[in-house]
Design an enzyme around this catalytic site. Sequence first.
Site, PDB file in Angstrom:
ATOM      1  N   LYS A 206      47.602  41.150  28.167  1.00 43.35           N
ATOM      2  CA  LYS A 206      46.888  42.291  28.730  1.00 43.35           C
ATOM      3  C   LYS A 206      46.649  43.336  27.641  1.00 43.35           C
ATOM      4  CE  LYS A 206      46.788  40.963  33.070  1.00 43.35           C
ATOM      5  NZ  LYS A 206      45.565  40.810  33.878  1.00 43.35           N
ATOM      6  N   ASP A 234      42.879  40.206  28.032  1.00 43.59           N
ATOM      7  CA  ASP A 234      42.344  40.619  29.326  1.00 43.59           C
ATOM      8  C   ASP A 234      42.403  42.137  29.437  1.00 43.59           C
ATOM      9  OD1 ASP A 234      41.659  40.997  31.966  1.00 43.59           O
ATOM     10  OD2 ASP A 234      43.267  39.781  32.799  1.00 43.59           O
ATOM     11  N   GLU A 260      38.651  38.891  28.704  1.00 47.67           N
ATOM     12  CA  GLU A 260      38.450  38.822  30.155  1.00 47.67           C
ATOM     13  C   GLU A 260      38.157  40.217  30.710  1.00 47.67           C
ATOM     14  OE1 GLU A 260      41.205  37.468  33.946  1.00 47.67           O
ATOM     15  OE2 GLU A 260      41.418  36.470  32.007  1.00 47.67           O
ATOM     16  N   GLU A 289      37.230  37.348  38.728  1.00 41.98           N
ATOM     17  CA  GLU A 289      38.246  37.593  39.748  1.00 41.98           C
ATOM     18  C   GLU A 289      37.846  38.715  40.708  1.00 41.98           C
ATOM     19  OE1 GLU A 289      41.893  40.156  38.374  1.00 41.98           O
ATOM     20  OE2 GLU A 289      41.323  38.884  36.687  1.00 41.98           O
ATOM     21  N   ASP A 312      37.957  32.951  42.262  1.00 44.97           N
ATOM     22  CA  ASP A 312      39.160  33.458  42.899  1.00 44.97           C
ATOM     23  C   ASP A 312      39.195  32.935  44.331  1.00 44.97           C
ATOM     24  OD1 ASP A 312      41.353  35.889  42.643  1.00 44.97           O
ATOM     25  OD2 ASP A 312      40.584  35.664  44.682  1.00 44.97           O
ATOM     26  N   HIS A 339      41.027  32.429  38.170  1.00 51.64           N
ATOM     27  CA  HIS A 339      42.024  33.489  38.272  1.00 51.64           C
ATOM     28  C   HIS A 339      43.093  33.038  39.266  1.00 51.64           C
ATOM     29  CE1 HIS A 339      43.384  37.317  40.394  1.00 51.64           C
ATOM     30  NE2 HIS A 339      43.805  37.477  39.163  1.00 51.64           N
TER      31      HIS A 339
END
Length: 427
Positions: A206, A234, A260, A289, A312, A339
């Site tokens: 992240k 992401d 992402e 997602e 998703d 996701h």
Amino acid sequence: MPQKIVKLTVKDVRFPTSLGQHGSDAMHTDPDYSVAYVVIETDGGMKGYGLTFTVGRGTEVVVCAVKALSGFVVGKTLEEIVGDFRGFYRLLTSDGQMRWIGPEKGVIQLATAAVLNAVWDLWARVEGKPLWKLLVDMSPEQLVSCIDFRYITDALTEQEALEEQMLTEGYPAYTTSCAWLGYSDQQLTQLCTDALASGWSRFKVKVGAELEDDERRCRLIRQMIGPDKTLMIDANQRWDVGEAISWVTSLAPFRPLWIEEPTSPDDILGHATISKALAPLGIGVASGEQCHNRVMFKQFLQASALQFVQIDSCRLGSVNENLAVLLMAHKFQVPVCPHAGGVGLCELVQHLILFDYISVSADLNNRMCEYVDHLHEHFTSPVVIRNAHYLPPKDPGYSCEMLESSVETHQFPGGEVWANLLAKAPE
């Protein structure tokens, strides 16, 4: 014997994951992983279980939307629904009044997914098959009859969808559990060490809070996993378009496979601009997602705005709409890397990735599915990961059913877990 649906219940179930910073990212700093949990019952004694994923506050709004949709379900037989699944999907998503609070997006679409996930679970249980096997065993004609092609025929027609071929094999996973944004470097290091020892070779980090922190954490992960393993990053919609290009360019030395959700999940042209700018660096763009529906995915694909499609299980309109996106991604030759994580998303998505590989793509090049090691113990048929791969589920259904004890103790706000936490909260 026909299975007439006689009852639908929905509960607000939340897990206090924010206490440990599990799931934290640049935009969602304190998520409490939650679900609107649906159970449908038939006069034949069968039950179907469904859910949609949220991150805490607002779950009660989704619960209200599920209740508003229940009238379209109760009183119908399963045979009536699946005999015209496309028509039933349109009934839920295109009611002349309720579609105004969508259409096919936001809270009403999350509620639609929860209801339809329960219907699919019921169907698979009645057939005595795990959902992925139910899908694989369908004829092409039966499969596409579940899909609403409205608004996407300029990208994929029903006839094109009937031309897909079938093969069989398994599916690799990647882990996000090592590098949530709120984790310390010590925690990150230990989790990454454990993951490497367990055979993981694909890791997601992240990013998006502070560039120097991102550089340090990406450097740490890359040093630990070595040059040959896969790293993804992401940002969870953190940046504007220009900022995304600049920030990711600074992280390019760590060789991420993709960035992402670099910007607003609705900005199709913005994603296209970022994709074009990062292509010379060998970095793709992934998103999906929080992509509302098949129409948005159609436009992302037509604009070459994504190099990795992330479906998703609960954001789109259940299996029906995910089938449409899988087929479009195959036509545009863009790999699907779903996701997952949250509550139940790994349990659900494992069925979709198996179907995608067996019946649609037959290709594992740059294909993998997210895995997050949280909350699986609350399900009656939890996902099984071995050697960093999803193993095919064997139990009938869509793997949505939760343990009754988990539902009761985590129901919000009256369950034992929340009653205790709320009692301790400061005034």
